[in-house]
Design a protein around this motif. Sequence first.
Motif, PDB file in Angstrom:
ATOM      1  N   VAL A 269       5.737   2.200   3.713  1.00 43.11           N
ATOM      2  CA  VAL A 269       7.063   2.432   2.546  1.00 43.11           C
ATOM      3  C   VAL A 269       7.395   1.496   1.584  1.00 43.11           C
ATOM      4  CG1 VAL A 269       9.460   2.797   2.418  1.00 43.11           C
ATOM      5  CG2 VAL A 269       8.066   3.711   3.750  1.00 43.11           C
ATOM      6  N   VAL A 270       7.508   0.041   2.296  1.00 38.93           N
ATOM      7  CA  VAL A 270       7.393  -1.340   1.246  1.00 38.93           C
ATOM      8  C   VAL A 270       6.425  -1.414   0.145  1.00 38.93           C
ATOM      9  CG1 VAL A 270       7.463  -4.076   1.659  1.00 38.93           C
ATOM     10  CG2 VAL A 270       8.629  -2.331   3.158  1.00 38.93           C
ATOM     11  N   LYS A 271       5.571  -1.141   0.957  1.00 34.20           N
ATOM     12  CA  LYS A 271       3.846  -1.606  -0.552  1.00 34.20           C
ATOM     13  C   LYS A 271       3.771  -0.430  -1.868  1.00 34.20           C
ATOM     14  CE  LYS A 271      -0.944  -1.621  -0.887  1.00 34.20           C
ATOM     15  NZ  LYS A 271      -2.484  -1.596   0.129  1.00 34.20           N
ATOM     16  N   THR A 272       4.791   0.749  -0.919  1.00 30.55           N
ATOM     17  CA  THR A 272       4.519   1.996  -2.033  1.00 30.55           C
ATOM     18  C   THR A 272       5.475   1.249  -2.748  1.00 30.55           C
ATOM     19  OG1 THR A 272       3.669   3.611  -0.047  1.00 30.55           O
ATOM     20  CG2 THR A 272       5.078   4.443  -2.696  1.00 30.55           C
ATOM     21  N   ALA A 277       7.252  -0.204  -8.006  1.00 29.34           N
ATOM     22  CA  ALA A 277       8.355  -0.899  -9.225  1.00 29.34           C
ATOM     23  C   ALA A 277       7.544  -2.075  -9.806  1.00 29.34           C
ATOM     24  CB  ALA A 277       8.800  -2.243  -8.065  1.00 29.34           C
ATOM     25  N   HIS A 278       6.306  -2.481  -9.768  1.00 31.92           N
ATOM     26  CA  HIS A 278       5.380  -3.658 -10.385  1.00 31.92           C
ATOM     27  C   HIS A 278       4.817  -2.599 -12.123  1.00 31.92           C
ATOM     28  CE1 HIS A 278       5.739  -7.385  -8.942  1.00 31.92           C
ATOM     29  NE2 HIS A 278       5.455  -7.282  -7.470  1.00 31.92           N
ATOM     30  N   ARG A 279       4.492  -1.365 -11.320  1.00 37.80           N
ATOM     31  CA  ARG A 279       4.754  -0.302 -12.832  1.00 37.80           C
ATOM     32  C   ARG A 279       5.216   0.022 -13.626  1.00 37.80           C
ATOM     33  NH1 ARG A 279       3.268   4.730 -11.875  1.00 37.80           N
ATOM     34  NH2 ARG A 279       3.680   4.526  -9.541  1.00 37.80           N
ATOM     35  N   ALA A 335      19.389   2.820  -7.778  1.00 38.12           N
ATOM     36  CA  ALA A 335      18.940   3.888  -7.581  1.00 38.12           C
ATOM     37  C   ALA A 335      18.329   4.238  -8.289  1.00 38.12           C
ATOM     38  CB  ALA A 335      20.853   4.302  -7.645  1.00 38.12           C
ATOM     39  N   PHE A 336      18.201   4.324  -9.848  1.00 33.34           N
ATOM     40  CA  PHE A 336      16.892   4.794 -10.046  1.00 33.34           C
ATOM     41  C   PHE A 336      15.696   4.229  -9.966  1.00 33.34           C
ATOM     42  CE2 PHE A 336      13.457   3.236 -13.485  1.00 33.34           C
ATOM     43  CZ  PHE A 336      13.827   4.753 -14.025  1.00 33.34           C
ATOM     44  N   TRP A 337      15.128   3.154  -8.710  1.00 28.07           N
ATOM     45  CA  TRP A 337      14.281   2.501  -8.136  1.00 28.07           C
ATOM     46  C   TRP A 337      13.468   3.807  -7.179  1.00 28.07           C
ATOM     47  CZ3 TRP A 337      13.453  -2.075  -5.103  1.00 28.07           C
ATOM     48  CH2 TRP A 337      12.501  -2.775  -4.374  1.00 28.07           C
TER      49      TRP A 337
END
Length: 354
Positions: A269-272, A277-279, A335-337
């Motif tokens: 979950v953390v990696k996803t 976020a980076h993308r 919230a957006f993330w």
Amino acid sequence: MKKESFDFLCALLKSPSPSGWENPAQQIWIDYVKGFAHRLDKDFYGNAVAYLNPEGNPKILVNGHIDEIAFQIQYIDDSGFLYFAPVGGPDPKLAKGRKVNIYHEGNPVPGVIGTLAIHLQEKETQEKPPKWSELFIDIGASSKEEALQHVQIGDLALYDSSFFPILNDIWIARGCDDKVGAFAAAEVLRLCYEEKVSGPCIVAASTIQEENGLYGASMIGYSIHPDIAIVFDVGHATDIPIVDKKKFGDIRLGKGPILSHGSINHPGVVKTLDKLAHRLGITHQHSIDPRRSGTDADALFIQKGGIPSCVIGIPNRYMHSPIEAFHLKDLEMAAFWVSCFCKEIKSKDDILYI
């Protein structure tokens, strides 16, 4: 932030929600989410759960706890002064001289936590934190009998503090921990509703009694048993002069929500979330939970064989005080993330394997 969303946040932060009596704030939460929920549930202890696409797959839970630290009246002396015990984890050093409201049958009774004038204090006791049993609330009553006309043993009390801005879009309120998290969970549901997300079942929950022991999260983790759980809570902002960053990390207001690593935070979950976020160019910060998170996620992730879970933090200064501070943009971005995460996940297998 949309006006309707900000008005909701304002109402939530101004409402009382002491652990064990969250109903006033919970009703505000329910009234907001029912406009974009396909199903709405409330259990016997007051957890509120809103569903988008109840039959969808996978089932993704987004959660924040609605309760806040408080005090509970446990003794009234013959002169009408009220003695109390802490609910959750308030700091006794902050209590003296504060205005409070005691909630009796749903109505606020104003009072103050008494303090000894500095002229009358002994030097050796001035820096010593008080014991809770030494603190009392003055409601102006002249006797126990008069006090009992207005309050009773078991009534809950909260600091009386307002919601207001300071510079640079930083806002101050009592109970940001964790009404901002409950707000974020509701906003994820709204954003997904407006984006017409139709694949997963998205479950937004506003849980009770986190401050007393993660009780509400234990209940909904068992009853809902999602495939994935994202918990919104506040995280310590360390961008003030009196915090040791070597001990507590470097977290700043206005620099984005916090992604937690370690312990209950499922690496998949953390990696996803991190890759997403980076993308998308979502600015975020990182913190660690070496042993436990101290949030509802600790109760959720162990239910029925384990639920892949992760904590998203809202940077917060002065936690468990009457003057908690947060940045509006951090809250919006959190919230957006997570709404983007909900759109991204097509199957629990997308994050299942480490």
